[in-house]
Enzyme design. Sequence first.
Site, short mmCIF file in Angstrom:
data_model
loop_
_atom_site.label_atom_id
_atom_site.label_comp_id
_atom_site.label_asym_id
_atom_site.label_seq_id
_atom_site.Cartn_x
_atom_site.Cartn_y
_atom_site.Cartn_z
CE1 TYR A 23 33.47 39.74 46.81
CE2 TYR A 23 32.01 37.86 46.50
CZ TYR A 23 32.40 38.98 47.22
OH TYR A 23 31.72 39.31 48.36
CG ASN A 75 40.20 41.49 49.86
OD1 ASN A 75 39.36 41.62 50.73
ND2 ASN A 75 39.89 41.25 48.60
CG HIS A 81 32.23 44.74 56.34
ND1 HIS A 81 32.52 45.85 55.58
CD2 HIS A 81 32.30 43.67 55.51
CE1 HIS A 81 32.75 45.46 54.33
NE2 HIS A 81 32.63 44.15 54.27
CG ASP A 88 42.62 46.90 68.39
OD1 ASP A 88 42.35 48.04 67.95
OD2 ASP A 88 41.98 46.37 69.32
CG HIS A 101 37.45 46.00 50.01
ND1 HIS A 101 37.28 44.98 50.91
CD2 HIS A 101 37.85 47.08 50.71
CE1 HIS A 101 37.54 45.44 52.12
NE2 HIS A 101 37.91 46.71 52.02
CG LEU A 102 38.65 41.01 44.78
CD1 LEU A 102 38.34 39.54 44.98
CD2 LEU A 102 39.65 41.21 43.67
CB SER A 103 32.77 43.79 45.23
OG SER A 103 32.75 43.78 46.65
NE ARG A 112 28.46 42.28 51.23
CZ ARG A 112 28.96 41.13 51.65
NH1 ARG A 112 30.17 41.09 52.17
NH2 ARG A 112 28.26 40.02 51.56
#
Length: 144
Positions: A23, A75, A81, A88, A101-103, A112
Amino acid sequence: MKKILVMHGPNLNLLGTREPDVYGRTTLDDINHQLIELCKEHQVTLIPFQSNWEGALIDRLHLAKEEGVDFIIINPGGLTHTSISLRDALSGIKIPFIEVHLSNIYAREHFRTHSYLSPIAEGVISGLGATGYHLALTYWLERL
């Protein structure tokens, strides 16, 4: 004045110390500060929000609708997931958003690779570290 909500999900308060090889070393405060400064240059209000609680994130999204937020950068962390409820809420408030997403979630564990949010997002930025937030914000600022 335009308003942008930046939402950070579970465990993102640990940025800079949690698995820095995955991260990065940039802290959540660093990310928020950089985004706030960029927004000041464009006379846009940035509202940062982080919670480890799914319900708090959902409540914040509902409030965003009432406040007249124009755009969301989110994020969702691990809720990406798992959370149909978060999806919703985003779908229900009808505020455009970019998922960050950082990764690179597609290069990690199989569980993931699925996002409940991506199909309703305006865009997804994954794997570019803290720069992903900056890119999402720049995209929105260029649209103003």
